[in-house]
Design a protein around this motif. Sequence first.
Motif, PDB file in Angstrom:
ATOM      1  N   ILE A  73      -4.347  -1.412  -4.899  1.00  0.00           N
ATOM      2  CA  ILE A  73      -5.695  -3.326  -4.170  1.00  0.00           C
ATOM      3  C   ILE A  73      -6.854  -3.317  -3.855  1.00  0.00           C
ATOM      4  CG2 ILE A  73      -6.251  -3.743  -2.018  1.00  0.00           C
ATOM      5  CD1 ILE A  73      -3.331  -3.164  -2.170  1.00  0.00           C
ATOM      6  N   LEU A  74      -7.280  -4.719  -4.807  1.00  0.00           N
ATOM      7  CA  LEU A  74      -8.244  -4.972  -4.934  1.00  0.00           C
ATOM      8  C   LEU A  74      -9.325  -4.743  -4.192  1.00  0.00           C
ATOM      9  CD1 LEU A  74      -7.633  -6.530  -8.057  1.00  0.00           C
ATOM     10  CD2 LEU A  74      -8.086  -4.566  -8.106  1.00  0.00           C
ATOM     11  N   ARG A  75      -9.014  -5.653  -3.163  1.00  0.00           N
ATOM     12  CA  ARG A  75      -9.241  -6.506  -1.636  1.00  0.00           C
ATOM     13  C   ARG A  75      -8.165  -6.402  -0.357  1.00  0.00           C
ATOM     14  NH1 ARG A  75     -13.973 -11.077  -1.036  1.00  0.00           N
ATOM     15  NH2 ARG A  75     -14.721 -10.145   1.184  1.00  0.00           N
ATOM     16  N   GLU A  76      -9.035  -5.074  -0.008  1.00  0.00           N
ATOM     17  CA  GLU A  76      -7.927  -5.747   1.399  1.00  0.00           C
ATOM     18  C   GLU A  76      -7.750  -6.133   2.398  1.00  0.00           C
ATOM     19  OE1 GLU A  76      -9.146  -1.817   3.951  1.00  0.00           O
ATOM     20  OE2 GLU A  76      -8.653  -0.742   2.141  1.00  0.00           O
ATOM     21  N   PRO A  77      -7.046  -6.858   3.194  1.00  0.00           N
ATOM     22  CA  PRO A  77      -7.072  -8.005   3.801  1.00  0.00           C
ATOM     23  C   PRO A  77      -8.301  -8.013   5.187  1.00  0.00           C
ATOM     24  CG  PRO A  77      -5.440  -6.560   4.276  1.00  0.00           C
ATOM     25  CD  PRO A  77      -6.131  -5.827   3.143  1.00  0.00           C
ATOM     26  N   HIS A  78      -8.612  -9.615   4.568  1.00  0.00           N
ATOM     27  CA  HIS A  78     -10.322  -9.943   5.298  1.00  0.00           C
ATOM     28  C   HIS A  78      -9.637 -11.416   5.416  1.00  0.00           C
ATOM     29  CE1 HIS A  78      -9.694 -11.124   0.379  1.00  0.00           C
ATOM     30  NE2 HIS A  78     -10.999 -11.751   0.425  1.00  0.00           N
ATOM     31  N   ASP A  79     -10.991 -12.686   5.602  1.00  0.00           N
ATOM     32  CA  ASP A  79     -10.745 -13.771   5.976  1.00  0.00           C
ATOM     33  C   ASP A  79     -11.449 -14.418   4.935  1.00  0.00           C
ATOM     34  OD1 ASP A  79     -10.404 -16.442   6.563  1.00  0.00           O
ATOM     35  OD2 ASP A  79     -10.827 -16.514   8.728  1.00  0.00           O
ATOM     36  N   ALA A  80     -10.985 -15.457   4.391  1.00  0.00           N
ATOM     37  CA  ALA A  80     -11.395 -15.773   3.460  1.00  0.00           C
ATOM     38  C   ALA A  80     -11.828 -17.632   3.401  1.00  0.00           C
ATOM     39  CB  ALA A  80     -10.033 -16.058   1.601  1.00  0.00           C
ATOM     40  N   GLY A  81     -11.545 -18.268   4.767  1.00  0.00           N
ATOM     41  CA  GLY A  81     -11.365 -19.485   4.432  1.00  0.00           C
ATOM     42  C   GLY A  81     -10.750 -19.936   4.937  1.00  0.00           C
ATOM     43  N   PHE A  82      -9.382 -19.528   4.103  1.00  0.00           N
ATOM     44  CA  PHE A  82      -7.531 -20.760   4.131  1.00  0.00           C
ATOM     45  C   PHE A  82      -7.049 -19.442   5.360  1.00  0.00           C
ATOM     46  CE2 PHE A  82      -8.643 -18.536   0.157  1.00  0.00           C
ATOM     47  CZ  PHE A  82      -7.537 -17.065   0.435  1.00  0.00           C
ATOM     48  N   GLY A  83      -7.605 -18.191   5.465  1.00  0.00           N
ATOM     49  CA  GLY A  83      -6.930 -17.927   6.684  1.00  0.00           C
ATOM     50  C   GLY A  83      -7.134 -16.080   6.025  1.00  0.00           C
ATOM     51  N   LEU A  84      -6.106 -14.820   6.616  1.00  0.00           N
ATOM     52  CA  LEU A  84      -6.545 -13.892   6.496  1.00  0.00           C
ATOM     53  C   LEU A  84      -5.437 -13.915   4.718  1.00  0.00           C
ATOM     54  CD1 LEU A  84      -7.050 -10.751   7.531  1.00  0.00           C
ATOM     55  CD2 LEU A  84      -4.883 -10.477   7.615  1.00  0.00           C
ATOM     56  N   THR A  85      -6.303 -13.343   3.673  1.00  0.00           N
ATOM     57  CA  THR A  85      -5.011 -11.999   2.503  1.00  0.00           C
ATOM     58  C   THR A  85      -5.591 -11.437   1.725  1.00  0.00           C
ATOM     59  OG1 THR A  85      -5.400 -13.353   0.232  1.00  0.00           O
ATOM     60  CG2 THR A  85      -7.653 -13.313   1.067  1.00  0.00           C
ATOM     61  N   PHE A  86      -5.380 -10.577   0.439  1.00  0.00           N
ATOM     62  CA  PHE A  86      -6.189  -9.788  -0.296  1.00  0.00           C
ATOM     63  C   PHE A  86      -5.213  -9.689  -0.822  1.00  0.00           C
ATOM     64  CE2 PHE A  86      -1.190  -8.274   1.082  1.00  0.00           C
ATOM     65  CZ  PHE A  86      -0.943  -7.221   0.236  1.00  0.00           C
ATOM     66  N   GLN A 134       0.985  -1.536   0.317  1.00  0.00           N
ATOM     67  CA  GLN A 134      -0.027   0.101  -0.058  1.00  0.00           C
ATOM     68  C   GLN A 134       0.814   1.397  -0.096  1.00  0.00           C
ATOM     69  OE1 GLN A 134      -2.231   0.952   3.499  1.00  0.00           O
ATOM     70  NE2 GLN A 134      -4.676   0.479   2.224  1.00  0.00           N
ATOM     71  N   SER A 135       2.037   0.867   0.405  1.00  0.00           N
ATOM     72  CA  SER A 135       3.081   2.376   1.172  1.00  0.00           C
ATOM     73  C   SER A 135       3.494   2.596  -0.588  1.00  0.00           C
ATOM     74  CB  SER A 135       3.967   2.191   2.388  1.00  0.00           C
ATOM     75  OG  SER A 135       4.978   1.639   1.190  1.00  0.00           O
ATOM     76  N   LYS A 136       3.858   1.603  -1.554  1.00  0.00           N
ATOM     77  CA  LYS A 136       4.547   1.466  -2.424  1.00  0.00           C
ATOM     78  C   LYS A 136       3.401   1.778  -4.016  1.00  0.00           C
ATOM     79  CE  LYS A 136       7.636  -1.800  -1.391  1.00  0.00           C
ATOM     80  NZ  LYS A 136       9.529  -2.394  -2.156  1.00  0.00           N
ATOM     81  N   GLY A 137       2.463   1.849  -3.248  1.00  0.00           N
ATOM     82  CA  GLY A 137       1.464   2.519  -4.675  1.00  0.00           C
ATOM     83  C   GLY A 137       0.744   1.738  -5.299  1.00  0.00           C
ATOM     84  N   VAL A 138       1.248   0.333  -4.039  1.00  0.00           N
ATOM     85  CA  VAL A 138       0.177  -0.789  -4.984  1.00  0.00           C
ATOM     86  C   VAL A 138      -1.441  -1.279  -5.359  1.00  0.00           C
ATOM     87  CG1 VAL A 138      -0.033  -3.268  -5.485  1.00  0.00           C
ATOM     88  CG2 VAL A 138       2.053  -2.449  -5.579  1.00  0.00           C
TER      89      VAL A 138
END
Length: 121
Positions: A92-105, A86-90
């Motif tokens: 982001i399509l979806r912020e960190p969230h739990d997707a059943g297999f763990g935290l992901t973004f 995020q600080s590099k300006g990439v």
Amino acid sequence: MTTSVVSIVYVNDAPAAARFYGDLLGMSPSFETPGYITFDLGPGADLALWSGQFEDLSPDVPRTSEVCLAIDGGPDEVNVIFKQWQSKGVTILREPHDAGFGLTFLAADPDGNRMRVAPQD
């Protein structure tokens, strides 16, 4: 028989994409030509950036696949990488969230290709 998995990502400008991915991954390419550049991700796995295969790739075109960076370290490490990207300006399509297999973004490279960061199985 020895096998290797090469994930190919189509990009408009392979050298520019290599700089982008190299910065995010903290590594240098293992093989370079003007239109095809690879990163050695470990035994049997490479990431290849290939340009010149399609004219003018657009970030607006829907993508149906993604490159997944499976990391050790659990949710804390996912959050650290999220904040770094995020600080590099990439994009982001979806912020960190739990997707059943763990935290992901989910993020996108400059050509609109999807990049996921998730915990390693």
